[in-house]
Motif scaffolding. Structure first.
Motif, PDB file in Angstrom:
ATOM      1  N   PHE A  82       0.751  -1.102  -0.016  1.00 32.83           N
ATOM      2  CA  PHE A  82       0.053  -0.011  -0.028  1.00 32.83           C
ATOM      3  C   PHE A  82       0.920   1.209   0.013  1.00 32.83           C
ATOM      4  CE2 PHE A  82      -2.325   3.419   2.013  1.00 32.83           C
ATOM      5  CZ  PHE A  82      -3.541   3.267   1.640  1.00 32.83           C
ATOM      6  N   ILE A  83       1.828   1.184   0.963  1.00 28.25           N
ATOM      7  CA  ILE A  83       2.736   2.544   0.855  1.00 28.25           C
ATOM      8  C   ILE A  83       3.547   2.515  -0.264  1.00 28.25           C
ATOM      9  CG2 ILE A  83       4.603   3.394   2.198  1.00 28.25           C
ATOM     10  CD1 ILE A  83       3.603   1.748   4.786  1.00 28.25           C
ATOM     11  N   ARG A  84       4.102   1.573  -0.768  1.00 28.74           N
ATOM     12  CA  ARG A  84       4.901   1.445  -2.012  1.00 28.74           C
ATOM     13  C   ARG A  84       3.918   2.197  -3.212  1.00 28.74           C
ATOM     14  NH1 ARG A  84       7.941   0.127  -6.250  1.00 28.74           N
ATOM     15  NH2 ARG A  84       7.511  -1.859  -7.231  1.00 28.74           N
TER      16      ARG A  84
ATOM     17  N   ASP B  94      -4.785   9.290 -14.728  1.00 26.36           N
ATOM     18  CA  ASP B  94      -5.848   8.678 -15.283  1.00 26.36           C
ATOM     19  C   ASP B  94      -6.245   7.691 -14.074  1.00 26.36           C
ATOM     20  OD1 ASP B  94      -5.694   9.788 -17.492  1.00 26.36           O
ATOM     21  OD2 ASP B  94      -4.514   8.018 -18.419  1.00 26.36           O
ATOM     22  N   GLU B  95      -5.226   7.172 -13.233  1.00 29.22           N
ATOM     23  CA  GLU B  95      -5.512   6.137 -12.304  1.00 29.22           C
ATOM     24  C   GLU B  95      -6.246   7.161 -10.944  1.00 29.22           C
ATOM     25  OE1 GLU B  95      -5.727   2.781 -10.725  1.00 29.22           O
ATOM     26  OE2 GLU B  95      -4.602   3.073 -12.834  1.00 29.22           O
TER      27      GLU B  95
ATOM     28  N   VAL C 234      -7.652   0.699  -4.323  1.00 27.03           N
ATOM     29  CA  VAL C 234      -6.354   0.577  -5.308  1.00 27.03           C
ATOM     30  C   VAL C 234      -5.161   0.687  -4.960  1.00 27.03           C
ATOM     31  CG1 VAL C 234      -5.686   1.897  -7.435  1.00 27.03           C
ATOM     32  CG2 VAL C 234      -8.168   1.413  -7.253  1.00 27.03           C
ATOM     33  N   LEU C 235      -4.951   1.780  -3.962  1.00 31.41           N
ATOM     34  CA  LEU C 235      -3.797   1.850  -3.297  1.00 31.41           C
ATOM     35  C   LEU C 235      -3.195   0.604  -2.797  1.00 31.41           C
ATOM     36  CD1 LEU C 235      -3.754   5.464  -2.045  1.00 31.41           C
ATOM     37  CD2 LEU C 235      -2.609   4.404  -3.909  1.00 31.41           C
ATOM     38  N   ALA C 236      -4.209   0.068  -2.231  1.00 26.55           N
ATOM     39  CA  ALA C 236      -3.763  -1.382  -1.229  1.00 26.55           C
ATOM     40  C   ALA C 236      -3.546  -2.483  -2.428  1.00 26.55           C
ATOM     41  CB  ALA C 236      -5.101  -1.853  -0.474  1.00 26.55           C
ATOM     42  N   ASP C 237      -3.610  -2.216  -3.615  1.00 26.32           N
ATOM     43  CA  ASP C 237      -3.622  -3.357  -4.467  1.00 26.32           C
ATOM     44  C   ASP C 237      -3.097  -3.009  -5.873  1.00 26.32           C
ATOM     45  OD1 ASP C 237      -3.545  -5.812  -6.091  1.00 26.32           O
ATOM     46  OD2 ASP C 237      -5.847  -6.218  -5.650  1.00 26.32           O
TER      47      ASP C 237
ATOM     48  N   LEU D  21      -4.639   0.361 -13.743  1.00 27.85           N
ATOM     49  CA  LEU D  21      -4.731   0.332 -14.972  1.00 27.85           C
ATOM     50  C   LEU D  21      -3.210   0.167 -15.779  1.00 27.85           C
ATOM     51  CD1 LEU D  21      -7.131   2.979 -16.018  1.00 27.85           C
ATOM     52  CD2 LEU D  21      -7.549   0.633 -16.095  1.00 27.85           C
ATOM     53  N   HIS D  22      -2.308   1.066 -15.362  1.00 29.02           N
ATOM     54  CA  HIS D  22      -0.916   0.946 -15.339  1.00 29.02           C
ATOM     55  C   HIS D  22      -0.081   0.291 -14.700  1.00 29.02           C
ATOM     56  CE1 HIS D  22      -2.561   3.662 -18.347  1.00 29.02           C
ATOM     57  NE2 HIS D  22      -3.199   4.275 -17.581  1.00 29.02           N
TER      58      HIS D  22
END
Lengths: 149, 149
Positions: A57-59, B111-112, B133-136, B141-142
């Motif tokens: 998540f952080i990265r 875009d993300e 999305v940040l977690a995974d 998309l990119h």
DNA sequence: CTCCATATCTGTAAAGGCTACAGATATGGA
DNA sequence: TCCATATCTGTAGCCTTTACAGATATGGAG
């Protein structure tokens, strides 16, 4: 389906699993981005799947250009799934604005440099447009091509 | 025609003339980007038109995002007007490439984030796409939106 | 000339986000 | 058991400024 996250990772294995430098992992722990993990008898860190997820998540957020402070906020919010996500939304929205500003500046910059290069033959420094343009802002197409903070 | 460059400027006047912070001017001198100017009896710096030109050059190149090292090279080259400008050209060309890479990454990033925000209703964190999305990274998309060095 | 509000001086420390070392200790496979 | 790795802590450095403290210089008003 994604593979199960591994358990009982050394810091080196966590580094492998997340692509984050070992030194950086310890740094994140020091500044409170990562919680201190349990230790072995010999005081070496052992991480579990939660740590992998969190570090990813952080990265990911760092890759996206979020500041450490913004990430701290996001983590705090993520820790409370019942809360409204308007906070995270606001952070992302502010960040989007910033990104759009940076893109616009860089686009102007790209045009400027490309223009310099267009005019640079294979002559000498004396008539090199790159040097010349850099020496004299008055020759710029754009008044405002400062890079972002 | 541009106005004649002033002579005998204090560091504050130079700062005014170039838009560069006083502290930054002294810093540039310390790291060797600006030559040490002559001093008054009381050891205050006094600058001439050459310094104004040089500092404008530096500031402009910094505004364009050139690194201090690149600028050092550019200055060294500019000092030899008879030399070929292919060196300056190469520096600018490399920089252009870098800028274009950054633009592409930032566009993907924009875009993300926009996509995250699109999917973020006013619900709770539990179904907030920003966090998710940040977690995974797999939901991106990119694959490649690292910020530049 | 004196006085005094500015401006400038030097040196140091902070910022953000890491990275790099040194010297000591732990781990795990042959 | 032995020993090459890996990891530990703590500190210091990187880059490009910016900010501050405390001392000194300058230039204009009276």
């Amino acid at each position: 389906m994604r593979p199960n996250l591994p358990e009982d990772l050394s810091i080196g294995a966590l580094s492998q699993a997340t692509g984050v430098n070992i030194e950086t992992i310890r740094y994140y722990e020091k500044i409170g981005l990562l919680p201190p993990p349990p230790r072995t008898e010999g005081r070496q860190r052992r991480y579990d799947g939660t740590a992998v997820r969190r570090l990813r998540f952080i990265r990911h957020a760092r890759d996206l250009g979020f500041s450490v402070d913004a990430i701290r906020d996001l983590i705090a919010m993520a820790a409370d799934p019942a809360a409204s996500c308007s906070g995270a939304d606001a952070i992302a929205r502010a960040h989007l604005k910033d990104v759009e500003r940076r893109i616009a500046q860089l686009a102007a910059l790209r045009d400027e440099i490309a223009r310099m290069l267009d005019h640079c033959g294979d002559g000498t420094i004396a008539d090199c447009r790159v040097i010349e343009v850099l020496a004299d802002h008055g020759q710029c197409l754009h008044e405002d091509h400062r890079t972002p903070a």
